[in-house]
Design an enzyme around this catalytic site. Structure first.
Site, PDB file in Angstrom:
ATOM      1  N   ASP A  60       1.038  -1.103  -0.029  1.00 61.34           N
ATOM      2  CA  ASP A  60       0.048   0.032   0.087  1.00 61.34           C
ATOM      3  C   ASP A  60       0.971   1.240  -0.104  1.00 61.34           C
ATOM      4  OD1 ASP A  60      -2.572   1.669   0.578  1.00 61.34           O
ATOM      5  OD2 ASP A  60      -1.460   2.137   2.017  1.00 61.34           O
ATOM      6  N   TYR A  65       2.264  10.333   0.800  1.00 56.50           N
ATOM      7  CA  TYR A  65       3.381   9.744   1.535  1.00 56.50           C
ATOM      8  C   TYR A  65       4.644  10.318   1.058  1.00 56.50           C
ATOM      9  CZ  TYR A  65       0.013   6.518   3.149  1.00 56.50           C
ATOM     10  OH  TYR A  65      -1.257   5.719   3.959  1.00 56.50           O
ATOM     11  N   LYS A  90      -4.044   5.651  -3.407  1.00 53.51           N
ATOM     12  CA  LYS A  90      -5.313   6.492  -2.879  1.00 53.51           C
ATOM     13  C   LYS A  90      -5.480   7.763  -3.790  1.00 53.51           C
ATOM     14  CE  LYS A  90      -4.152   4.879   1.627  1.00 53.51           C
ATOM     15  NZ  LYS A  90      -2.601   4.497   1.307  1.00 53.51           N
ATOM     16  N   ASN A 245      -1.214   0.604  16.906  1.00 52.99           N
ATOM     17  CA  ASN A 245      -1.919   2.039  17.647  1.00 52.99           C
ATOM     18  C   ASN A 245      -0.810   2.941  17.621  1.00 52.99           C
ATOM     19  OD1 ASN A 245      -4.244   0.203  18.919  1.00 52.99           O
ATOM     20  ND2 ASN A 245      -4.821   2.139  18.100  1.00 52.99           N
ATOM     21  N   SER A 246      -0.024   3.255  16.580  1.00 59.18           N
ATOM     22  CA  SER A 246       1.119   4.142  16.482  1.00 59.18           C
ATOM     23  C   SER A 246       2.311   4.077  17.683  1.00 59.18           C
ATOM     24  CB  SER A 246       0.664   5.466  16.319  1.00 59.18           C
ATOM     25  OG  SER A 246       0.058   5.906  17.603  1.00 59.18           O
ATOM     26  N   GLY A 247       2.561   2.662  17.979  1.00 64.54           N
ATOM     27  CA  GLY A 247       3.551   2.356  18.664  1.00 64.54           C
ATOM     28  C   GLY A 247       3.603   2.146  20.036  1.00 64.54           C
ATOM     29  N   LEU A 249       1.747  -0.384  21.374  1.00 69.06           N
ATOM     30  CA  LEU A 249       1.563  -1.696  21.616  1.00 69.06           C
ATOM     31  C   LEU A 249       3.064  -2.395  20.957  1.00 69.06           C
ATOM     32  CD1 LEU A 249      -1.963  -2.483  20.169  1.00 69.06           C
ATOM     33  CD2 LEU A 249      -1.202  -2.518  22.580  1.00 69.06           C
TER      34      LEU A 249
END
Length: 346
Positions: A60, A65, A90, A245-247, A249
């Site tokens: 993706d 980006y 996208k 979750n952006s880090g 976890l």
């Protein structure tokens, strides 16, 4: 090369009702474009190559980006390995050239982005132009999945989103349908960070797949109902972005792209405690968790190097006992109704 990583196996799941099949683990291209920290171009290409070596088939990217940088880098590798690969990008942001950083309208977190700025546009003409522009940046003859990127209140605010949604409603959705009927793409969807806008999207018509970041993870299941339940009814698939979750976890302190509050940190410690009881690393459980839901076809982390990808593959290869999921449910650490293995629910 990491021996355990090379032993990874990846089941495939169908994307909606299309003929596309994706490996249940994919590669996200945002980090490769140097968000927050520099990723050398050769390192980014090596990461994509490493993903190919290990058997991943879903990649993706997006115009946003690095303002074109990610599409260039991903295309540099995939144009030599197109057979059996599934690529998504996208629409919703056109890129306009800028001569210097002071000419940019929008603040950003990209390190050394390409000399472009974004222009939000979800209209018919913009979707068609964005599709053609992406093909040229990628250097590829086809794109498999086209997502509408970051439409919704979270990105644009309540009032700011209204005219943009009208663009999608009156033209952008039609453009996506035409591209699909012409066989130029195989699937359409939205890629966002909020599930509520996806419920609105169902009012526009049918969609094949949604890329939802951060809203169905081991830490948060807010999208469980009515969104994921509606996906089952409407036969739409879901790709889960931001599985960590952006880090937070994977041992970090960032949640939703900001410092996590204490109540979130405390919940993560509770979840990690259950994982330790089963000798399972927290990131391994986080990586596998979304795939217990039947609507989910893929989990999409974003490593920035071959070494980070190998670490993810080690977590992927970790066996997760069904009893761990049940223990999390018993401790009320996942939402009621969360699907568990063997047909059970929390």
């Amino acid at each position: 090369m990491n021996k355990s990583a090379t032993a990874a196996t990846f089941p495939k799941r169908r994307v909606g009702q299309t003929a596309l099949e994706v490996t249940t683990l994919g590669l996200g291209g945002a980090t490769l474009a140097s968000i927050f920290t520099e990723v050398p171009d050769d390192q980014a290409r090596a990461t994509v190559n490493r993903a190919l070596e290990t058997g991943l088939n879903y990649f993706d990217t997006a115009p946003q980006y690095g303002y074109g940088r990610s599409e260039h880098l991903v295309g540099d590798v995939l144009r030599f390995h197109q057979e059996g690969k599934v690529l998504s990008t996208k629409v919703g942001r056109l890129l306009r050239p800028v001569r210097s950083e002071v000419d940019r309208k929008y603040e950003h977190n990209w390190v050394n982005p390409f000399p472009f700025d974004q222009v939000y546009d979800y209209s018919y003409d913009a979707v068609m132009r964005s599709f053609e522009d992406s093909l040229q940046r990628l250097g590829l003859p086809k794109i498999d999945i086209l997502y509408v990127h970051d439409i919704g209140v979270m990105t644009h605010g309540v009032e700011g989103n209204k005219p943009l949604w009208k663009q999608l409603e009156t033209g952008g959705y039609k453009a996506l349908g035409e591209l699909k009927r012409a066989g130029l793409i195989s699937a359409i969807g939205l890629g966002v960070n909020e599930w509520e806008v996806l419920m609105d999207a169902f009012e526009l018509g049918d969609w094949d797949v949604f890329l939802l970041a951060g809203r169905y993870t081991l830490l948060e299941q807010t999208s469980l109902d009515p969104f994921l339940s509606t996906c089952i009814k409407r036969k739409a698939s879901v790709v889960i972005g931001g599985p960590f979750n952006s880090g937070i976890l994977v041992g970090g302190s960032t949640w939703n792209y900001a410092k996590a509050p204490e109540n979130i940190m405390a919940r993560v410690r509770e979840i990690e405690g259950v994982c330790k009881d089963f000798n399972v690393p927290l990131p391994a459980a986080a990586l596998h968790f979304p795939l217990t839901h039947p609507a989910v076809c893929n989990v999409l982390p974003g490593p920035k190097s071959p070494q980070e990808l190998d670490g993810i593959l080690e977590w992927w290869n970790t066996a997760i006992p069904d009893a761990l999921w049940q223990a999390l449910a018993d401790a009320k650490l996942v939402a009621p109704g969360t699907p568990l293995p063997n047909g059970k629910v929390a």
